[in-house]
Design an enzyme around this catalytic site. Sequence first.
Site, short mmCIF file in Angstrom:
data_model
loop_
_atom_site.label_atom_id
_atom_site.label_comp_id
_atom_site.label_asym_id
_atom_site.label_seq_id
_atom_site.Cartn_x
_atom_site.Cartn_y
_atom_site.Cartn_z
N LYS A 54 -3.57 7.71 -2.19
CA LYS A 54 -4.87 7.07 -2.02
C LYS A 54 -6.00 8.08 -2.25
O LYS A 54 -5.76 9.29 -2.34
CB LYS A 54 -4.95 6.47 -0.62
CG LYS A 54 -3.91 5.37 -0.39
CD LYS A 54 -4.00 4.83 1.02
CE LYS A 54 -2.97 3.77 1.28
NZ LYS A 54 -3.05 3.24 2.66
N TYR A 93 -3.53 -5.63 -2.67
CA TYR A 93 -3.50 -5.88 -1.23
C TYR A 93 -3.64 -7.36 -0.87
O TYR A 93 -4.05 -7.69 0.23
CB TYR A 93 -4.59 -5.07 -0.53
CG TYR A 93 -4.30 -3.59 -0.46
CD1 TYR A 93 -3.22 -3.11 0.28
CD2 TYR A 93 -5.10 -2.67 -1.11
CE1 TYR A 93 -2.94 -1.76 0.36
CE2 TYR A 93 -4.84 -1.31 -1.04
CZ TYR A 93 -3.76 -0.86 -0.31
OH TYR A 93 -3.49 0.48 -0.23
N PHE A 132 -9.81 -6.30 8.39
CA PHE A 132 -10.11 -5.00 7.77
C PHE A 132 -10.01 -5.03 6.24
O PHE A 132 -10.19 -4.01 5.59
CB PHE A 132 -9.17 -3.92 8.32
CG PHE A 132 -7.70 -4.23 8.14
CD1 PHE A 132 -7.06 -3.96 6.93
CD2 PHE A 132 -6.97 -4.77 9.18
CE1 PHE A 132 -5.71 -4.25 6.76
CE2 PHE A 132 -5.61 -5.05 9.02
CZ PHE A 132 -4.98 -4.79 7.80
N ARG A 141 9.91 5.53 1.74
CA ARG A 141 9.32 5.14 3.04
C ARG A 141 9.62 6.20 4.10
O ARG A 141 8.80 6.48 4.96
CB ARG A 141 9.85 3.77 3.47
CG ARG A 141 9.54 2.63 2.54
CD ARG A 141 8.10 2.23 2.51
NE ARG A 141 7.70 1.66 3.78
CZ ARG A 141 6.47 1.24 4.05
NH1 ARG A 141 5.54 1.30 3.13
NH2 ARG A 141 6.17 0.75 5.23
N THR A 194 2.88 3.71 9.09
CA THR A 194 1.52 3.37 8.64
C THR A 194 0.47 4.09 9.47
O THR A 194 -0.50 4.61 8.93
CB THR A 194 1.31 1.85 8.71
OG1 THR A 194 2.30 1.21 7.89
CG2 THR A 194 -0.07 1.46 8.22
N ARG A 233 2.46 11.35 6.02
CA ARG A 233 1.39 10.93 6.92
C ARG A 233 1.36 11.76 8.19
O ARG A 233 0.29 12.07 8.71
CB ARG A 233 1.52 9.45 7.25
CG ARG A 233 1.18 8.57 6.06
CD ARG A 233 1.34 7.11 6.39
NE ARG A 233 0.92 6.25 5.30
CZ ARG A 233 1.44 5.06 5.07
NH1 ARG A 233 2.39 4.57 5.86
NH2 ARG A 233 1.00 4.33 4.06
N ASN A 243 -4.88 6.92 5.38
CA ASN A 243 -3.56 7.47 5.69
C ASN A 243 -2.82 8.03 4.47
O ASN A 243 -1.61 8.04 4.42
CB ASN A 243 -2.71 6.44 6.44
CG ASN A 243 -2.43 5.19 5.63
OD1 ASN A 243 -2.76 5.10 4.45
ND2 ASN A 243 -1.80 4.22 6.27
N HIS A 263 0.45 5.12 -0.12
CA HIS A 263 1.05 3.79 -0.02
C HIS A 263 2.41 3.83 -0.68
O HIS A 263 2.60 4.50 -1.70
CB HIS A 263 0.18 2.75 -0.75
CG HIS A 263 0.90 1.47 -1.03
ND1 HIS A 263 0.99 0.46 -0.12
CD2 HIS A 263 1.61 1.07 -2.13
CE1 HIS A 263 1.71 -0.53 -0.64
NE2 HIS A 263 2.10 -0.18 -1.85
N GLU A 284 4.34 -4.56 -7.55
CA GLU A 284 3.38 -3.46 -7.66
C GLU A 284 3.58 -2.66 -8.95
O GLU A 284 2.61 -2.27 -9.60
CB GLU A 284 3.47 -2.56 -6.42
CG GLU A 284 2.96 -3.28 -5.18
CD GLU A 284 3.29 -2.58 -3.87
OE1 GLU A 284 2.73 -3.00 -2.86
OE2 GLU A 284 4.10 -1.63 -3.85
#
Length: 141
Positions: free
Chosen positions: A9, A49, A57, A85, A91, A102, A112, A115, A126
């Site tokens: 990100k 998203y 949010f 993951r 998250t 993270r 964070n 993704h 995706e």
Amino acid sequence: MEQTFVMIKPDGVQHGLVGTIIQRFENKRLRLVRAELRQLTVEQAKEHYRDLATKPFFNDLIAFITSGEVMAMVWEGPHAIKAARSLIGATNPLESPTGTIRGDFALELDSNIIHGSDSLESAEREIQLFFPNLHPAKSVS
């Protein structure tokens, strides 16, 4: 072989973590299939998203993810989704153990760092959204 989508990100790109994060995936023996540094449009971000569109949010998330460049990537390997993951962590960075991306580099839920696809279905969607000419590898059971 299985493929998964991972996106560093804007906060991760801005803090110079792209190389460090890529190295962690390579150390896990995943293979980088595609990578592209890009600026997302609002439309691309909303599509990415879309499952969160009803969340309070959502607008802040779209503003954040379009605030700077992201590194979009496709990784491949046995159990790539689960492996990615595991590298990424929870998250909420404060719930991510040290040693995860993270857990090591993020402090806030809304910024964070990274993704990663959470299922084969989301990985396929995706990957096609970001790399429409790439045909994702399916999981071999």
